[in-house]
Motif scaffolding. Structure first.
Motif, PDB file in Angstrom:
ATOM      1  N   ILE A 263       0.856  -1.204   0.000  1.00 62.46           N
ATOM      2  CA  ILE A 263       0.000   0.000   0.000  1.00 62.46           C
ATOM      3  C   ILE A 263       0.885   1.245   0.000  1.00 62.46           C
ATOM      4  O   ILE A 263       0.634   2.213  -0.726  1.00 62.46           O
TER       5      ILE A 263
ATOM      6  N   CYS B 115      -4.610   0.182   5.938  1.00 57.28           N
ATOM      7  CA  CYS B 115      -4.411   0.860   4.646  1.00 57.28           C
ATOM      8  C   CYS B 115      -4.080   2.335   4.840  1.00 57.28           C
ATOM      9  O   CYS B 115      -3.219   2.879   4.138  1.00 57.28           O
TER      10      CYS B 115
ATOM     11  N   GLY C  23      -1.049   4.653   3.761  1.00 56.46           N
ATOM     12  CA  GLY C  23      -1.232   5.930   3.073  1.00 56.46           C
ATOM     13  C   GLY C  23      -0.433   7.056   3.701  1.00 56.46           C
ATOM     14  O   GLY C  23       0.197   7.856   2.994  1.00 56.46           O
TER      15      GLY C  23
ATOM     16  N   CYS D  29      -6.862   4.528  -0.147  1.00 60.23           N
ATOM     17  CA  CYS D  29      -6.585   3.641   1.002  1.00 60.23           C
ATOM     18  C   CYS D  29      -7.877   3.158   1.641  1.00 60.23           C
ATOM     19  O   CYS D  29      -8.018   1.974   1.978  1.00 60.23           O
TER      20      CYS D  29
END
Length: 410
Positions: free
Chosen positions: A32, A345, A349, A383
């Protein structure tokens, strides 16, 4: 009120799970991080290119056509250099002929360019862009004098050794001294500095346009000759006359060159607008490569999040049973694990945007890159979406688990 409390409690539990498994969470978010970094960098570079483009085009003048031997080679297709090299060179006399024949042109200049080194006392500046030009060169290029003056027509006729320098060259040779009236050495001859240009910056974020010197084209010809590399700039007062004047200019050049109707042009009409097509092609390439790599990273990252959420659900099966036994609804369990997936996530980010910010600063030192708020918002939105999509199935499985079986799980 219960909904708000459930979201708050679920978020606290999610953060607690992240704190408990810091390394696992960061490793899970690694792809990610890479994906968000790529998305942000791509946007920063293309945004920087857009911002720089208009300024760079202004450096080449507005509504200008450049008549040269060689085309710029930005129109696509095959570049037939073997044909172009046999063309006749431009002649300084074309300036007066174009000025006399054209009904639309408001300004006609001539210039020749090359690289050189400049010396002042014991200091030497290397890789300086040298331009030999006519007196009206600044007006067609959109340049202004910051200090001193531009050389005049009389100095061109007399071949005076005078020069106008850019800001970078001024700082390199003179530092805090006033350069006006000082003598510099160029091509083995002494030139007197009569003017300093306003600071321009880099062309398309690459070439330093302030590391330059402009001298009368007659003086340039005395040192280097004008047999090759001459560029004639023809400016028109507005867009309407520019379109008409371009066709007129082609006819004038064919007349000057004495070409028959069946003969092809043996000259090139180059326009700064060609850079726009090249820029769009570059941006399309950057977007394609960047977003393919970003998409793959986010996909792999999403699968990693899904996998780790299945592990998390399994590890906390008994906890799920206890929560259900004391009255927790299925949607509350679902929300708790969705928030945990989203949190992983978003962690990626935050790290990705921070990395992209540092890389943007580094890239801007050698090219152009500008990070804007919209891409940061986009990054966090991506995200959240990835967290919801890839965290839903594990969260749904947790929400639908049987509380009795969950309590029995060891």
């Amino acid at each position: 009120m219960r909904i708000i409390n459930s979201f708050t409690e679920g978020f606290k539990i999610a953060l607690g799970a992240l704190r408990t498994n810091k390394i696992r969470s960061i490793l899970t978010a690694l792809c990610i991080i890479i994906g968000i970094t790529m998305v942000t960098i791509v946007d920063s570079v293309t945004t920087g290119m857009d911002i720089t483009f208009e300024k760079s085009m202004a450096m080449m003048g507005q509504n200008v056509v450049y008549v040269e031997k060689w085309p710029w080679g930005m129109g696509g297709g095959e570049y037939k250099w073997w044909e172009y090299r046999n063309r006749k060179e431009m002649d300084i006399d074309y300036v007066e002929k174009i000025r006399d024949y054209s009904r639309y042109a408001s300004n006609v200049t001539a210039a020749a360019n090359r690289g050189t080194s400049i010396r002042y006392q014991e200091k030497i500046a290397e890789g300086v862009g040298l331009t030999g030009a006519t007196a009206n060169y600044l007006s067609i290029q959109g340049l202004n004098i910051a200090d001193g003056r531009m050389f005049v027509q009389e100095e061109i006729h007399s071949g005076s050794k005078v020069a106008v320098i850019g800001n970078t060259l001024k700082e390199a040779l003179f530092e805090i001294e006033n350069p006006l009236g000082k003598q510099i050495r160029l091509g083995g001859q002494r030139f007197t500095v009569v003017g300093v240009l306003e600071k321009q910056g880099k062309f398309m974020g690459l070439e330093d346009t302030d590391n330059r010197i402009i001298i009368p084209i007659s003086a340039y010809g005395q040192i280097y000759g004008l047999r090759s590399g001459l560029q004639i700039g023809v400016q028109f007062p507005d867009q309407a006359s520019f379109r008409q004047g371009e066709y007129e200019l082609e006819g004038i050049m064919r007349r000057i060159r004495q070409l028959d109707a069946t003969e092809e042009n043996d000259f090139a009409l180059n326009k700064p607008e060609a850079f726009k097509k090249q820029l769009e092609g570059m941006k399309a390439g950057i977007y394609a490569v960047g977003f393919i790599l970003s998409g793959l990273s986010l996909l792999i990252g999403g699968i990693g999040v899904m996998n780790i959420m299945f592990v998390s659900v399994r590890e906390r099966t008994k906890e799920i049973g206890i929560r259900k036994a004391v009255g927790a609804k299925s949607w509350e369990i679902l929300t708790q694990f969705l928030l945990e997936a989203i949190s992983i996530c978003l962690l990626g980010g935050v790290i990705g945007v921070a990395l992209a910010g540092g890389l943007t600063i580094l890239i801007n030192q050698v090219f152009v890159a500008v990070m804007n708020v919209s891409v940061v918002i986009l990054g966090f939105s991506i995200c959240t979406i990835v967290g919801v999509i890839f965290g839903f199935i594990p969260a749904y499985r947790a929400a639908k688990s049987d509380p009795i079986e969950s309590l029995r799980f060891e």
